[in-house]
Design an enzyme around this catalytic site. Structure first.
Site, mmCIF file in Angstrom:
data_model
loop_
_atom_site.group_PDB
_atom_site.id
_atom_site.type_symbol
_atom_site.label_atom_id
_atom_site.label_comp_id
_atom_site.label_asym_id
_atom_site.label_seq_id
_atom_site.Cartn_x
_atom_site.Cartn_y
_atom_site.Cartn_z
ATOM 1 N N HIS A 153 4.973 6.585 -1.421
ATOM 2 C CA HIS A 153 5.701 5.363 -1.776
ATOM 3 C C HIS A 153 4.940 4.128 -1.321
ATOM 4 C CE1 HIS A 153 6.511 5.973 2.445
ATOM 5 N NE2 HIS A 153 6.667 4.658 2.514
ATOM 6 N N THR A 209 0.754 4.568 2.060
ATOM 7 C CA THR A 209 0.107 5.218 3.216
ATOM 8 C C THR A 209 -0.197 6.679 2.883
ATOM 9 O OG1 THR A 209 1.475 3.851 4.680
ATOM 10 C CG2 THR A 209 0.369 5.738 5.688
ATOM 11 N N HIS A 255 0.838 -1.207 0.000
ATOM 12 C CA HIS A 255 0.000 0.000 0.000
ATOM 13 C C HIS A 255 0.864 1.245 0.000
ATOM 14 C CE1 HIS A 255 1.236 -0.581 4.172
ATOM 15 N NE2 HIS A 255 1.195 0.753 4.239
ATOM 16 N N THR A 295 6.068 0.682 0.571
ATOM 17 C CA THR A 295 7.164 -0.081 1.179
ATOM 18 C C THR A 295 7.080 -1.515 0.669
ATOM 19 O OG1 THR A 295 7.163 1.265 3.185
ATOM 20 C CG2 THR A 295 8.150 -0.920 3.361
HETATM 21 P P1 2AM Z 1 5.164 3.133 5.219
HETATM 22 O O1 2AM Z 1 4.030 3.982 4.794
HETATM 23 O O2 2AM Z 1 6.477 3.702 4.924
HETATM 24 O O3 2AM Z 1 5.072 1.729 4.676
HETATM 25 C C1 2AM Z 1 1.920 0.793 9.388
HETATM 26 O O4 2AM Z 1 3.037 0.920 10.198
HETATM 27 C C2 2AM Z 1 2.057 1.647 8.152
HETATM 28 O O5 2AM Z 1 2.036 3.021 8.493
HETATM 29 C C3 2AM Z 1 3.319 1.406 7.377
HETATM 30 O O6 2AM Z 1 2.954 1.324 6.034
HETATM 31 C C4 2AM Z 1 4.204 2.566 7.729
HETATM 32 O O7 2AM Z 1 5.163 3.027 6.826
HETATM 33 C C5 2AM Z 1 3.222 3.650 8.053
HETATM 34 N N1 2AM Z 1 3.733 4.472 9.140
HETATM 35 C C6 2AM Z 1 4.127 4.062 10.370
HETATM 36 N N2 2AM Z 1 4.474 5.108 11.134
HETATM 37 C C7 2AM Z 1 4.321 6.226 10.381
HETATM 38 C C8 2AM Z 1 4.532 7.617 10.596
HETATM 39 N N3 2AM Z 1 4.957 8.095 11.748
HETATM 40 N N4 2AM Z 1 4.274 8.461 9.576
HETATM 41 C C9 2AM Z 1 3.845 8.000 8.397
HETATM 42 N N5 2AM Z 1 3.632 6.694 8.121
HETATM 43 C C10 2AM Z 1 3.860 5.810 9.097
#
Ligand code: 2AM
Length: 224
Positions: free
Chosen positions: A155, A71, A69, A157
């Site tokens: 992005h 985010t 996904h 991950t």
């Molecule tokens: P990602 O978007 O880089 O993959 C669950 O942990 C998801 O939320 C993951 O996809 C993670 O990173 C994102 N995530 C976790 N902590 C975050 C933060 N502080 N800010 C933005 N995205 C975060």
């Protein structure tokens, strides 16, 4: 008893459709295999292993993170600041469960993370929270982040090294974009079938696709 407020999710984002997810997993693993065999990469393998002359198996190095996904907003079940406000935005409500196409324009590989860079459309940017690009990053840690266009952190991950949190992928991406814009040009550039590969020092690699890859996705939320 009072009716409970609906719980907020762990995060909101665009989720790749499962058949797309399979395709992306396969093709990105292929890329890691290719990268692994490049002389230019082998020369810097110690930046991944910490030891000279030790080979790295990138396919084993990164643990895959699913569901794949992009985010938009990390809510941490409401504990994250601004989570409730985001959930209440009309555009978030209206877009929930709707289909979109994500445009993947490149891949990043660092000793910490493996990710796909997403280029957002104007419509998608409406779901990208203001200031999300630099959220949680002290300015001093990423000088130059202000100058990047909105949505630069977007992005997917694809994988993380052992003990690394997914949130690192966006930070690694921003760092690479800042380095690319800076005076220091990429140390080595190689033309691959997929696109142009650059090395940006300290184990940081960026592959810019020749052509963007379009991925069908759904805007939704995730809770564990
Ligand atoms: P990602 O978007 O880089 O993959 C669950 O942990 C998801 O939320 C993951 O996809 C993670 O990173 C994102 N995530 C976790 N902590 C975050 C933060 N502080 N800010 C933005 N995205 C975060």
């Amino acid at each position: 008893t009072q009716p409970k407020e609906p719980a907020l999710p762990l995060f909101y984002g665009w989720f790749l459709l499962s058949e797309v997810e399979e395709k992306i997993k396969c093709s990105t693993m292929e890329f890691l295999k290719t990268l692994d065999t490049l002389e230019a990469f082998k020369k810097h393998a110690n930046e991944f292993t910490g030891a000279a002359d030790k080979e790295v198996d990138l396919e084993q190095y990164f643990q895959i993170q699913t569901p794949l996904h992009c985010t938009t907003r990390f809510c941490d079940y409401g504990k994250a600041e601004g989570a409730k406000e985001y959930a209440e935005l009309q555009v978030v409500k209206d877009s929930y469960d709707t289909a979109t196409e994500l445009s993947v324009v490149g891949l990043i590989v660092t000793p910490r993370t493996f990710g796909a860079r997403v280029s957002l459309t104007t419509e998608q940017l409406a779901l990208w929270p203001t200031g999300a690009d630099k959220e949680g990053i002290p300015e001093a840690d990423l000088p130059g982040v202000e100058a990047l266009p909105e949505g630069s952190r977007a992005h997917v991950t694809l994988g993380c090294a052992a003990g690394v949190e997914a949130v690192q992928t966006g930070i690694d991406l921003l760092e690479i974009l800042i380095l690319q814009q800076g005076e220091e040009k990429a140390a080595s550039v190689e033309e691959l079938e997929l696109g142009t590969l650059s090395y940006l020092g300290e184990g940081r690699w960026y592959l810019q696709f020749r052509e963007a890859v379009t991925c069908d996705a759904t805007f939704s939320s995730f809770s564990e």
